[in-house]
Design a protein around this motif. Structure first.
Motif, PDB file in Angstrom:
ATOM      1  N   SER A 122       0.825  -1.204   0.000  1.00 32.51           N
ATOM      2  CA  SER A 122       0.000   0.000   0.000  1.00 32.51           C
ATOM      3  C   SER A 122       0.861   1.256   0.000  1.00 32.51           C
ATOM      4  N   ALA A 123       2.152   1.080   0.322  1.00 32.12           N
ATOM      5  CA  ALA A 123       3.064   2.232   0.379  1.00 32.12           C
ATOM      6  C   ALA A 123       4.231   2.126  -0.590  1.00 32.12           C
ATOM      7  N   THR A 168     -11.645   6.365   6.436  1.00 33.86           N
ATOM      8  CA  THR A 168     -11.219   5.857   7.736  1.00 33.86           C
ATOM      9  C   THR A 168     -11.221   4.332   7.676  1.00 33.86           C
ATOM     10  N   SER A 174      -8.053  -0.473   6.489  1.00 31.35           N
ATOM     11  CA  SER A 174      -7.757  -0.878   5.114  1.00 31.35           C
ATOM     12  C   SER A 174      -8.082   0.214   4.098  1.00 31.35           C
ATOM     13  N   SER A 175      -8.391   1.414   4.575  1.00 32.72           N
ATOM     14  CA  SER A 175      -8.758   2.494   3.647  1.00 32.72           C
ATOM     15  C   SER A 175      -7.551   3.036   2.889  1.00 32.72           C
ATOM     16  N   GLY A 176      -6.340   2.617   3.262  1.00 30.14           N
ATOM     17  CA  GLY A 176      -5.147   3.083   2.575  1.00 30.14           C
ATOM     18  C   GLY A 176      -4.742   2.243   1.377  1.00 30.14           C
ATOM     19  N   PRO A 209      -4.272   1.387  -2.135  1.00 32.56           N
ATOM     20  CA  PRO A 209      -4.310   2.351  -3.249  1.00 32.56           C
ATOM     21  C   PRO A 209      -5.413   2.103  -4.269  1.00 32.56           C
ATOM     22  N   ARG A 235      -8.806   3.238  -2.930  1.00 32.15           N
ATOM     23  CA  ARG A 235      -8.915   4.701  -2.860  1.00 32.15           C
ATOM     24  C   ARG A 235      -9.113   5.295  -4.253  1.00 32.15           C
ATOM     25  N   GLU A 250      -8.243  12.151   5.022  1.00 29.55           N
ATOM     26  CA  GLU A 250      -7.972  10.894   5.723  1.00 29.55           C
ATOM     27  C   GLU A 250      -8.079  11.112   7.215  1.00 29.55           C
ATOM     28  N   ARG A 289      -7.175   6.280  10.895  1.00 28.20           N
ATOM     29  CA  ARG A 289      -7.659   5.008  10.352  1.00 28.20           C
ATOM     30  C   ARG A 289      -8.178   4.073  11.433  1.00 28.20           C
TER      31      ARG A 289
END
Length: 425
Positions: free
Chosen positions: A321-322, A381, A384-386, A388, A391, A405, A408
């Motif tokens: 995710s990052a 929020t 797991s909202s991060g 990609p 989103r 954001e 979370r």
């Protein structure tokens, strides 16, 4: 009670967010953060419980995960919330050689969560607002109500006398509302461990003073898809094929998948450790066209390392995710080996799930009679909202809206604390 008094006096009740992956507890007090420390100085308690085989000790949260990873004998259980509304809720499981009801396991965790909140607050809580997903169970109103009733019964048994429920995305909206200075139409996107929940709500400083907020909620919706489903999809797509999933038997038929699905799903991992399951895996090995892969499966089960592998996959999802690439060390079941995963692997594994989430948001806007252009803010929020891809898909449905954001892991708990103050004083 006036807004001024509400802001001055500590609330009499707490808000409890019992989550699939992480849990929080909040208590509204003027000049203080609502969330209460639950594990050392941590404001979250991972929804994990570990029953030690040696002495019957029970550990929770990060301590439970650490005990398991250090190799202590016992039973690790996670994603307990996923059992609500299912037939498993009324069944029993083996804990150290004795049968324990799943609802008793949930009661053990919720009682601990309440006790830790009380210890930090220095007071007893007999009233609470509990968060709940918009749907515990999709497309089954009776099972959904049964899930809430079960949770209420468990919470009563833990010592909470007066209980109210609030949808988790609405609680998150209350938290966001406490931070803004003008009225907005907000789409709350709450992607948790077990569910994806959405609320379209009007918020603002003036509206925050109202005791009744029903007219401010234009629509709510949800689907039983969350972070643990993303974990399972990534596991099945990228790790389980290394253990034989998708391979062929000697007769040309495809390898049966039941044991792989059990090992990739948090609350069914232990089903792969039964004598019956071990016999079935031995039969698969005998009939396998690619025996080395099934030998890795046997090693995983022999080592009771299903939770370990699931944690590896979860960490890979978080890393992807990052970052565009990450590695999983599978040396515990295949000496010296690593698996390299790319963002595209995650996107491909979860694409269909994310598509269903997007369809749910589209239906929500249609039900509310609101166009995308009418949304001021999309508030993300949930743990797991991060992700990609998720989103990107949601933002594409409201491209003109401002994206914000929240915390979370804390927005829902903080919002439930505000709601507890409104409901119970």
């Amino acid at each position: 009670m006036s807004a001024a008094l509400l802001n001055a006096a500590p609330a009499q009740a707490c808000g409890i967010d019992f989550g699939t992956s992480n849990s929080t507890a909040g208590w509204s007090r003027a000049g203080h953060s609502a969330l209460l420390a639950l594990e050392g100085d941590k404001l979250t308690l991972p929804s994990v419980i570990f029953f030690h085989a040696e002495d019957g000790h029970i550990s929770y949260g990060r301590a439970a995960l650490a005990d398991y990873l250090e190799g202590h004998e016992g039973r690790l259980m996670r994603s307990l919330k996923s059992l609500l509304g299912t037939a498993m809720m009324d069944e029993y499981t083996d804990i150290g050689g004795r049968a324990m009801a799943f609802r008793q396991v949930l009661g053990q965790f919720i009682g601990e969560l309440k006790g830790r909140a009380e210890c930090t607050a220095g007071r007893e809580f007999s009233r609470a607002v509990l968060g709940r997903p918009v749907f515990f169970v999709d497309d089954d109103a009776q099972a959904d109500q049964r899930a809430q009733d079960t949770l209420q019964s468990i919470a009563h048994a833990a010592g909470l006398r007066d209980i109210a429920f609030q949808y988790e995305p609405i609680a998150a909206a209350f938290d966001y509302e406490s931070q803004i200075t003008r009225e907005e139409l907000v789409l709350v996107v709450d992607i948790g461990g077990g569910t994806s929940d959405f609320t379209l709500i009007r918020v603002g400083p003036e509206r925050a003073r109202r005791a009744e907020r029903r007219d401010d909620i234009l629509a709510s919706g949800g689907v039983h898809i969350g972070g643990t489903d993303f974990d399972r999809a990534l596991n099945l797509a990228s790790l389980m094929p290394l253990l034989g999933l998708g391979s062929l038997l000697k007769n040309g038929r495809q390898m049966p998948s039941a044991q792989y699905f059990n090992l990739a799903t948090w609350h069914t991992i232990n089903l792969a450790y039964t004598k019956k399951a071990w016999a079935q895996i031995a039969e698969l090995h005998r009939d396998a066209g690619d025996r080395p892969k099934v030998e890795r499966l046997q090693s995983l089960v022999r080592e009771r390392a299903g939770h370990w592998l699931a944690m590896q996959v979860e960490q890979a999802k978080i890393a992807l995710s990052a970052a565009p690439e990450t590695q999983i060390d599978i040396g515990r079941i295949a000496s010296g080996q690593h698996v390299t995963l790319e963002r595209a692997d995650l996107d491909g594994a979860i694409d269909a799930l994310v598509g269903k989430v997007g369809q749910t948001v589209t239906r929500l806007l249609g039900d509310a009679g609101v166009t995308a252009a009418g949304i001021d803010t999309v508030f993300f929020t949930g743990g797991s909202s991060g992700v990609p891809l998720l989103r990107e898909r949601v933002q594409a449905l409201a491209p003109q809206a401002r994206c914000v954001e929240g915390d979370r892991f804390g927005s829902i708990g903080a919002g439930l604390a505000l709601d507890a103050q409104r409901k119970f004083g």
